[in-house]
Design an enzyme around this catalytic site. Sequence first.
Site, PDB file in Angstrom:
ATOM      1  N   GLU A 185       0.833  -1.206   0.000  1.00 48.97           N
ATOM      2  CA  GLU A 185       0.000   0.000   0.000  1.00 48.97           C
ATOM      3  C   GLU A 185       0.872   1.263   0.000  1.00 48.97           C
ATOM      4  O   GLU A 185       0.475   2.297  -0.531  1.00 48.97           O
ATOM      5  CB  GLU A 185      -0.955   0.003   1.207  1.00 48.97           C
ATOM      6  CG  GLU A 185      -1.905  -1.194   1.275  1.00 48.97           C
ATOM      7  CD  GLU A 185      -3.147  -1.066   0.381  1.00 48.97           C
ATOM      8  OE1 GLU A 185      -3.301  -0.050  -0.319  1.00 48.97           O
ATOM      9  OE2 GLU A 185      -3.964  -2.022   0.388  1.00 48.97           O
ATOM     10  N   GLU A 237     -15.865   8.847  -2.091  1.00 44.97           N
ATOM     11  CA  GLU A 237     -15.578   8.166  -3.362  1.00 44.97           C
ATOM     12  C   GLU A 237     -16.636   8.499  -4.400  1.00 44.97           C
ATOM     13  O   GLU A 237     -17.236   7.623  -5.015  1.00 44.97           O
ATOM     14  CB  GLU A 237     -15.493   6.654  -3.117  1.00 44.97           C
ATOM     15  CG  GLU A 237     -14.542   5.947  -4.069  1.00 44.97           C
ATOM     16  CD  GLU A 237     -14.186   4.536  -3.602  1.00 44.97           C
ATOM     17  OE1 GLU A 237     -13.791   4.344  -2.446  1.00 44.97           O
ATOM     18  OE2 GLU A 237     -14.319   3.625  -4.437  1.00 44.97           O
ATOM     19  N   ARG A 242     -10.918   9.472  -4.982  1.00 46.30           N
ATOM     20  CA  ARG A 242     -10.639   8.425  -3.984  1.00 46.30           C
ATOM     21  C   ARG A 242     -10.560   7.051  -4.635  1.00 46.30           C
ATOM     22  O   ARG A 242      -9.870   6.161  -4.137  1.00 46.30           O
ATOM     23  CB  ARG A 242     -11.696   8.442  -2.872  1.00 46.30           C
ATOM     24  CG  ARG A 242     -11.341   7.484  -1.753  1.00 46.30           C
ATOM     25  CD  ARG A 242     -12.119   7.707  -0.487  1.00 46.30           C
ATOM     26  NE  ARG A 242     -11.646   6.786   0.528  1.00 46.30           N
ATOM     27  CZ  ARG A 242     -11.901   6.866   1.817  1.00 46.30           C
ATOM     28  NH1 ARG A 242     -12.650   7.844   2.275  1.00 46.30           N
ATOM     29  NH2 ARG A 242     -11.410   5.976   2.656  1.00 46.30           N
ATOM     30  N   HIS A 249      -6.815  -3.157  -6.907  1.00 45.93           N
ATOM     31  CA  HIS A 249      -7.810  -3.846  -6.072  1.00 45.93           C
ATOM     32  C   HIS A 249      -8.795  -4.686  -6.879  1.00 45.93           C
ATOM     33  O   HIS A 249      -9.368  -5.637  -6.340  1.00 45.93           O
ATOM     34  CB  HIS A 249      -8.571  -2.838  -5.202  1.00 45.93           C
ATOM     35  CG  HIS A 249      -7.775  -2.354  -4.014  1.00 45.93           C
ATOM     36  ND1 HIS A 249      -6.560  -1.727  -4.144  1.00 45.93           N
ATOM     37  CD2 HIS A 249      -8.009  -2.431  -2.675  1.00 45.93           C
ATOM     38  CE1 HIS A 249      -6.087  -1.417  -2.946  1.00 45.93           C
ATOM     39  NE2 HIS A 249      -6.954  -1.836  -2.037  1.00 45.93           N
ATOM     40  N   HIS A 253      -8.959  -8.285  -5.975  1.00 48.41           N
ATOM     41  CA  HIS A 253     -10.184  -8.877  -5.422  1.00 48.41           C
ATOM     42  C   HIS A 253     -10.399 -10.283  -6.001  1.00 48.41           C
ATOM     43  O   HIS A 253     -10.756 -11.216  -5.274  1.00 48.41           O
ATOM     44  CB  HIS A 253     -11.384  -7.982  -5.736  1.00 48.41           C
ATOM     45  CG  HIS A 253     -12.697  -8.559  -5.333  1.00 48.41           C
ATOM     46  ND1 HIS A 253     -13.198  -8.460  -4.056  1.00 48.41           N
ATOM     47  CD2 HIS A 253     -13.608  -9.290  -6.034  1.00 48.41           C
ATOM     48  CE1 HIS A 253     -14.359  -9.088  -3.988  1.00 48.41           C
ATOM     49  NE2 HIS A 253     -14.635  -9.609  -5.178  1.00 48.41           N
TER      50      HIS A 253
END
Length: 368
Positions: A185, A237, A242, A249, A253
């Site tokens: 991150e 978001e 954002r 991701h 995911h």
Amino acid sequence: MTVVTVDIADRPYDIHVEAGLLGDIARHIAPYSRSGRLLVVTDDNVAKHVWPEVLGALTRANIGAEVFVLPAGEAGKSWGQLEKLTDWLLEHHIERSDHIIALGGGVVGDITGFAAHVVKRGCSFIQVPTTLLAQVDSSVGGKTAINSSAGKNLVGAFHQPSLVLIDPDVLVTLPTRQLAAGFAEVIKYGLIDDADFFSWCEDNLDAFFAGNAAAREYAIVHSVQSKARIVAADEKELNGTRALLNLGHTFGHALEADTGFSDRLFHGEAVAAGMALAFRYSVRLGLCTVGDADRVSALLERAGLPASLAEADVTANGAQLVEYMLHDKKMSGGTLPFLLASGIGQSFLSKDVVLGDVASFLDAEAQS
Ligand code: GLY
């Protein structure tokens, strides 16, 4: 001490970063304790390794504390644990002016923030993150959630903390694999819009992992400054800013789904492989150079992170992985926005990605 302000309209809050902060936590927290008592939520790992130091610091300052201990890991983020936690807060006569303390990693922060959001229609809370991932990402920005039978983080709310307290020294006891997962991150902030910070990560990775205090503090401070800037620009978001924090991701995911959202692949590891895939997919679309995609993979691998399907131990084919993506909560109007990149520090949101092409790309990745 470095203070970073998350400048959200009407309710800005500060992030304090200081080596050794936990041993002196009473100084930061005393203004938030009602009649000298605090309600603290933690998990059973942190209760053993970190809570004694915090309790000692509170006791020396005559601040009493009651503690609720969650089971460590994703199991701590269930409806059942939320019920137990909210019952406990009510039994302890929580008032809306109280500040619940979330002492732990992302799981503790997420469920405590959500409990604070719902109990008595909204109490305040303070994040004291004890993992790198929580320090540089999940403790800042007010995303709170629990898991449901339909998936991870699907029941939640935006609920900003009143204060975030970060002690880089707490990372000394963090297993290296978890440190690396958090470092994914950190690297992400460089990839989003800060090529100089990506270069800093390349130059300072060894010092960071060797435990160099200055490198650790700089990585954390720079990351929370980036996150604060992005959250202040788009708290909920809504305008696409954002969403940049979701780089890696969508691919990630699918990888997490294929590995059962288990310790086989930590979230940060899935994000790492997801970012490498996002860059290579951007190369396939003619958006980004091979050189930049290679730099991304090389840095992730130096951090001990996976940068490919094989390294993530994922064996599903492209169609299966795309099927997992369709259950991603980022789906909107039947389409899935993807974060792509035209170079390091030049990520952008695309709504034009063709999922059939993503499946072919992933099949080619599996062969390589
Ligand atoms: N971790 C992504 C976000 O806070 O928006």
